[in-house]
Design a protein around this motif. Structure first.
Motif, PDB file in Angstrom:
ATOM      1  N   TYR A 171       0.813  -1.202   0.000  1.00  0.00           N
ATOM      2  CA  TYR A 171       0.000   0.000   0.000  1.00  0.00           C
ATOM      3  C   TYR A 171       0.853   1.261   0.000  1.00  0.00           C
ATOM      4  O   TYR A 171       1.995   1.261   0.457  1.00  0.00           O
ATOM      5  N   SER A 172       0.239   2.328  -0.492  1.00  0.00           N
ATOM      6  CA  SER A 172       0.879   3.635  -0.419  1.00  0.00           C
ATOM      7  C   SER A 172       0.725   4.199   0.984  1.00  0.00           C
ATOM      8  O   SER A 172      -0.314   4.029   1.622  1.00  0.00           O
ATOM      9  N   ILE A 173       1.753   4.868   1.432  1.00  0.00           N
ATOM     10  CA  ILE A 173       1.717   5.522   2.740  1.00  0.00           C
ATOM     11  C   ILE A 173       2.065   6.979   2.545  1.00  0.00           C
ATOM     12  O   ILE A 173       2.979   7.312   1.783  1.00  0.00           O
ATOM     13  N   GLY A 174       1.317   7.819   3.207  1.00  0.00           N
ATOM     14  CA  GLY A 174       1.533   9.247   3.076  1.00  0.00           C
ATOM     15  C   GLY A 174       1.799   9.929   4.393  1.00  0.00           C
ATOM     16  O   GLY A 174       1.379   9.457   5.455  1.00  0.00           O
ATOM     17  N   TRP A 175       2.515  11.025   4.313  1.00  0.00           N
ATOM     18  CA  TRP A 175       2.671  11.939   5.448  1.00  0.00           C
ATOM     19  C   TRP A 175       1.802  13.171   5.172  1.00  0.00           C
ATOM     20  O   TRP A 175       1.841  13.732   4.077  1.00  0.00           O
ATOM     21  N   PHE A 176       1.042  13.560   6.181  1.00  0.00           N
ATOM     22  CA  PHE A 176       0.195  14.737   6.118  1.00  0.00           C
ATOM     23  C   PHE A 176       0.567  15.648   7.272  1.00  0.00           C
ATOM     24  O   PHE A 176       1.228  15.232   8.225  1.00  0.00           O
TER      25      PHE A 176
END
Length: 114
Positions: free
Chosen positions: A31-36
């Protein structure tokens, strides 16, 4: 599914910090993982993402200063932040989207003093 963000702190303008996001409960590299991040009074915004295939994207505001990376063995995603500015002050979150559900870490505070 759990995500645990850490590494925030207080740093002066021009300084650096590295955030970590430890993940568990799912196959990390599927899966893609993001930082917000979310600054006071502002909406949460996407900072950087890394896809399952390793493709990386950054918001224009951090491009050239921040680096997202991952350690598949450790199931961790990192956000190396350099040349920090006061406008980078925010709570930083990591997130994974699995199907229609989004899972968030608890957030870690980054404060950049001028």
């Amino acid at each position: 599914v759990q995500l645990q963000a850490s590494g925030g702190g207080v740093v002066r303008t021009g300084g650096s910090l590295t955030l970590s996001c430890k993940v568990s409960g799912f196959t990390f590299d599927d899966y893609s993982i993001g930082w917000f991040r979310q600054a006071p009074g502002k909406e949460r915004e996407l900072v950087a993402t890394i896809t399952s295939g390793g493709r990386i994207d950054y918001s224009d505001s951090v491009k050239g200063r921040f680096t997202i990376s991952r350690d598949i063995v450790k199931s961790e995603v990192y956000l190396q932040m350099n040349s920090l500015k006061p406008e980078d002050t925010a709570v930083y979150y990591c997130r994974v989207r699995i199907g229609s559900l989004a899972y968030w870490g608890q957030g870690t505070q980054v404060t950049v003093s001028s």
